[in-house]
Design a protein around this motif. Structure first.
Motif, PDB file in Angstrom:
ATOM      1  N   PRO A   1       0.804  -1.218   0.000  1.00  0.00           N
ATOM      2  CA  PRO A   1       0.000   0.000   0.000  1.00  0.00           C
ATOM      3  C   PRO A   1       0.841   1.275   0.000  1.00  0.00           C
ATOM      4  CG  PRO A   1      -0.951  -1.574   1.470  1.00  0.00           C
ATOM      5  CD  PRO A   1       0.336  -2.168   0.993  1.00  0.00           C
ATOM      6  N   ASN A   2       2.011   1.240   0.672  1.00  0.00           N
ATOM      7  CA  ASN A   2       2.829   2.452   0.692  1.00  0.00           C
ATOM      8  C   ASN A   2       3.336   2.802  -0.694  1.00  0.00           C
ATOM      9  OD1 ASN A   2       2.634   3.328   3.270  1.00  0.00           O
ATOM     10  ND2 ASN A   2       4.268   2.000   4.038  1.00  0.00           N
ATOM     11  N   ARG A   3       3.747   1.750  -1.431  1.00  0.00           N
ATOM     12  CA  ARG A   3       4.196   2.009  -2.790  1.00  0.00           C
ATOM     13  C   ARG A   3       3.021   2.536  -3.628  1.00  0.00           C
ATOM     14  NH1 ARG A   3       6.604  -2.865  -4.367  1.00  0.00           N
ATOM     15  NH2 ARG A   3       4.857  -3.388  -5.696  1.00  0.00           N
ATOM     16  N   PHE A   4       1.860   1.930  -3.405  1.00  0.00           N
ATOM     17  CA  PHE A   4       0.667   2.389  -4.120  1.00  0.00           C
ATOM     18  C   PHE A   4       0.385   3.856  -3.818  1.00  0.00           C
ATOM     19  CE2 PHE A   4      -3.873   3.233  -3.865  1.00  0.00           C
ATOM     20  CZ  PHE A   4      -4.234   3.017  -5.180  1.00  0.00           C
ATOM     21  N   LEU A   5       0.525   4.221  -2.541  1.00  0.00           N
ATOM     22  CA  LEU A   5       0.281   5.610  -2.149  1.00  0.00           C
ATOM     23  C   LEU A   5       1.216   6.549  -2.893  1.00  0.00           C
ATOM     24  CD1 LEU A   5      -0.273   5.726   1.710  1.00  0.00           C
ATOM     25  CD2 LEU A   5      -1.862   6.309  -0.103  1.00  0.00           C
ATOM     26  N   ARG A   6       2.515   6.160  -2.925  1.00  0.00           N
ATOM     27  CA  ARG A   6       3.504   7.022  -3.562  1.00  0.00           C
ATOM     28  C   ARG A   6       3.182   7.187  -5.052  1.00  0.00           C
ATOM     29  NH1 ARG A   6       7.721   4.309  -1.896  1.00  0.00           N
ATOM     30  NH2 ARG A   6       8.210   3.467  -3.943  1.00  0.00           N
ATOM     31  N   LEU A   7       2.785   6.063  -5.679  1.00  0.00           N
ATOM     32  CA  LEU A   7       2.533   6.107  -7.118  1.00  0.00           C
ATOM     33  C   LEU A   7       1.237   6.827  -7.454  1.00  0.00           C
ATOM     34  CD1 LEU A   7       3.580   2.491  -8.136  1.00  0.00           C
ATOM     35  CD2 LEU A   7       4.770   4.621  -8.646  1.00  0.00           C
ATOM     36  N   SER A   8       0.237   6.699  -6.572  1.00  0.00           N
ATOM     37  CA  SER A   8      -1.095   7.184  -6.961  1.00  0.00           C
ATOM     38  C   SER A   8      -1.386   8.593  -6.474  1.00  0.00           C
ATOM     39  CB  SER A   8      -2.154   6.232  -6.424  1.00  0.00           C
ATOM     40  OG  SER A   8      -2.148   6.256  -5.021  1.00  0.00           O
ATOM     41  N   ARG A   9      -0.609   9.089  -5.496  1.00  0.00           N
ATOM     42  CA  ARG A   9      -0.877  10.458  -5.016  1.00  0.00           C
ATOM     43  C   ARG A   9      -0.870  11.480  -6.135  1.00  0.00           C
ATOM     44  NH1 ARG A   9       0.791  10.151   0.443  1.00  0.00           N
ATOM     45  NH2 ARG A   9      -1.147   9.958   1.616  1.00  0.00           N
ATOM     46  N   PRO A  10       0.165  11.457  -7.038  1.00  0.00           N
ATOM     47  CA  PRO A  10       0.178  12.457  -8.108  1.00  0.00           C
ATOM     48  C   PRO A  10      -1.001  12.327  -9.065  1.00  0.00           C
ATOM     49  CG  PRO A  10       2.276  11.292  -7.978  1.00  0.00           C
ATOM     50  CD  PRO A  10       1.337  10.580  -7.084  1.00  0.00           C
ATOM     51  N   LEU A  11      -1.616  11.130  -9.086  1.00  0.00           N
ATOM     52  CA  LEU A  11      -2.746  10.922 -10.001  1.00  0.00           C
ATOM     53  C   LEU A  11      -3.989  11.691  -9.564  1.00  0.00           C
ATOM     54  CD1 LEU A  11      -2.984   7.178 -11.082  1.00  0.00           C
ATOM     55  CD2 LEU A  11      -3.025   9.193 -12.537  1.00  0.00           C
ATOM     56  N   VAL A  12      -4.087  11.967  -8.254  1.00  0.00           N
ATOM     57  CA  VAL A  12      -5.316  12.584  -7.735  1.00  0.00           C
ATOM     58  C   VAL A  12      -5.605  13.931  -8.392  1.00  0.00           C
ATOM     59  CG1 VAL A  12      -6.455  13.479  -5.687  1.00  0.00           C
ATOM     60  CG2 VAL A  12      -5.243  11.314  -5.574  1.00  0.00           C
ATOM     61  N   PRO A  13      -4.624  14.889  -8.389  1.00  0.00           N
ATOM     62  CA  PRO A  13      -4.933  16.162  -9.063  1.00  0.00           C
ATOM     63  C   PRO A  13      -5.167  15.996 -10.559  1.00  0.00           C
ATOM     64  CG  PRO A  13      -2.645  16.100  -8.316  1.00  0.00           C
ATOM     65  CD  PRO A  13      -3.318  14.922  -7.720  1.00  0.00           C
TER      66      PRO A  13
END
Lengths: 240, 81, 221
Positions: free
Chosen positions: A8-20
């Motif tokens: 999940p941490n890797r997922f968080l790092r990868l997906s955070r920029p996708l939100v905006p």
């Protein structure tokens, strides 16, 4: 314990920029879609201006079905490979899918009033969507019925897989029941013969709904990851 | 001005078209706001817990180094945190 | 096979010893049907028109009554964990318990249905079809319900939750069960409906015990 969160941490790092990105895509596509809905799409020669309801109704219905399939795939992945992230995706998808299904019902009945003369008819498609809404509600109720979230994930994953086998059977039986009781429905929207001037707004709106789904899904999955971290920390503090 | 009223009238279907778009907007915005609020509150809780977690072992090392010290200090530290 | 029969026999003897279970289910079935003439009025034509639907809906609800306790008591007293550890495949255990459930609820419902058909003024031509449709449909209800009963183990608000999970999945059985009877009364060929009912049962027979066993495994983990 931490091994479980490595993923999940890797997922968080990868997906955070996708939100905006998804947020902006949703805003822009929605603006374009609404403009096309109201200004470029023609009025239907039979249904007049009421046909504009189609541009929210049809994408909602598509997304309602799409979310159920997505939920089933995520649940299967979570169940078979014990992938905790897939469990979270399935859980986060449910309320979004339920919201879209609800919207497709409400807009459908608001469209039905001028077309059929009544808010609700037991039209095959409306009835199937109603059953789908109940399936979503049952899934969410089961998910939240356990004190141990892990149990909720597994039980509801089995339920959604049972449901996904049942959806075609329910669809078939409702269609069958419907043709038995009344003639085919009046509205024949979304057929392949649809004119491009109506197809484009529909596609743009559908795309906007899809990016909205991804946007809200990411937010909800991030919230679920935070919640499971909170649970883990509380457990550790309680046992320390 | 007529163009605007014509547009708003939706060919006589205003009572059905506008509620559709309004309900869709309300539901989608509400879901978005709820998701954002849940994320914010959980992240805040998580941050508070993590700070407490970081603060903890440093203080606890003292009673662990001296196991004979009274257990009360540990409880007090926990209450402070 | 012997283990299968042993579980069926054990559940049946438990049901007999606790008594009343089947009687209560049938009483609920009859009462639910009897409410309808009060609701829609006693005109024989109206009753005859809705008879098949009312009897089926009442059967559906009655079959759900005892579902909640299908695995609940075993789960609470720990015998479910023993069953998962037994050499018998858990799927077979689930199927045995579902068969016992059908024998204590589905079968009494079928037996009681002609009485209700009389009360609801169902066309006499429909009686054998009613019984046959129930005979093909109620096992599917027990099978699908068994999965639901396994899923809610250890949850809060079990009973209400169970109906929310299971009732939408019952819709196909209801549709084809009712229309089989209606078609037969109307003088149409009802073979297709019976074939679909049989097909649902054949599909549910392997799938539901399998899903139910998966649910039990995660419940006892």
């Amino acid at each position: 314990m931490f091994n479980r969160f490595a993923n999940p941490n890797r997922f968080l790092r990868l997906s955070r920029p996708l939100v905006p990105v998804m947020a902006w895509a949703t805003v822009l596509l929605m603006a374009a879609g609404l403009y096309m809905t109201f200004f470029t799409a023609p009025a239907d020669y039979q249904q007049g201006q009421s046909v504009r309801i189609m541009y929210v109704h049809v994408p909602s219905a598509w997304m309602g079905l799409f979310c159920y399939v997505g939920m089933a795939v995520a649940a299967a992945v979570g169940l078979i490979w014990r992938h905790s992230l897939a469990d979270l995706v399935a859980k986060a998808t449910a309320p979004i899918g339920a919201a879209f299904t609800f919207l497709s019902l409400v807009t459908g009945s608001l469209w039905g009033k001028p077309m059929w003369g009544t808010y609700w008819v037991w039209d095959a498609r409306l009835t199937s969507m109603l059953v789908l809404l109940f399936l979503y509600l049952g899934y969410m109720a089961l998910q939240n019925a356990f004190d141990d979230p892990e149990r909720g994930f597994k039980a509801s994953a089995i339920l959604v897989l049972v449901g996904v086998i049942n959806v075609p059977i329910i669809k078939f039986s409702v269609d069958w029941w419907n043709t038995l009781h009344q003639p085919a429905s009046v509205i024949k929207a979304g057929g392949p013969s649809i004119h491009p001037s109506m197809l484009w707004p529909l596609l743009v709106m559908s795309l906007a709904f899809t990016t909205y789904y991804v946007w809200v899904l990411l937010l909800r999955v991030h919230a679920e990851i935070a919640a499971s971290k909170i649970r883990a920390l509380r457990m550790r503090q309680a046992s320390a | 001005m007529d163009a605007v009223t014509d547009f708003l009238a939706m060919g006589g279907y205003a009572a059905f078209v506008w509620p559709c778009f309004a309900i869709t907007a309300v539901v989608m915005v509400a879901l978005l706001v709820q998701s954002l609020a849940a994320l914010k509150s959980r992240e805040a809780t998580l941050r508070a817990l993590q700070q407490a977690e970081e603060a903890r072992p440093r203080r606890r090392r003292t009673p662990q180094a001296a196991p004979d010290s009274t257990p009360d200090t540990g409880a007090e530290v926990a209450r402070e945190a | 096979m012997r283990g299968f029969l042993a579980i069926v026999r054990r559940d049946l003897s438990l049901a007999v010893r606790q008594g009343m279970d089947s009687v209560m289910v049938v009483m609920f079935f009859v009462l639910a049907c009897v409410l309808f003439p009060f609701g829609v009025g006693p005109e024989p034509n109206v009753l005859a028109r809705i008879a098949a639907g009312v009897i089926w809906v009442a059967a559906l609800l009655a079959a759900m009554l005892s579902l909640e306790r299908l695995f609940q008591t075993d789960y609470e007293d720990g015998s479910l964990e023993l069953l998962t550890l037994s050499p018998l495949a858990l799927e077979v255990v689930v199927l045995a318990k579902i068969v016992a459930h059908w024998l204590t609820t589905g079968l009494p419902l079928i037996v009681a249905s002609p009485l209700l058909a009389v009360l609801m003024n169902l066309d006499a031509a429909g009686y054998p079809y009613m019984v046959l449709a129930l005979a093909l449909g109620t096992p599917s209800l027990s099978l699908i319900g068994g999965v639901g009963a396994a899923l809610i183990l250890g949850s809060r608000r079990g009973g209400v939750l169970l109906s929310l999970l299971v009732l939408p999945l019952y819709i196909p059985v209801l549709i084809f069960g009712v229309s089989a009877v209606d078609a037969a009364i109307g003088g149409f060929e009802a073979k297709a409906q019976f074939l679909v009912l049989g097909g649902i049962l054949l599909a549910a027979l392997p799938l539901c015990p399998w899903a139910g066993a998966a649910a039990l495994r995660q419940a006892t983990e």
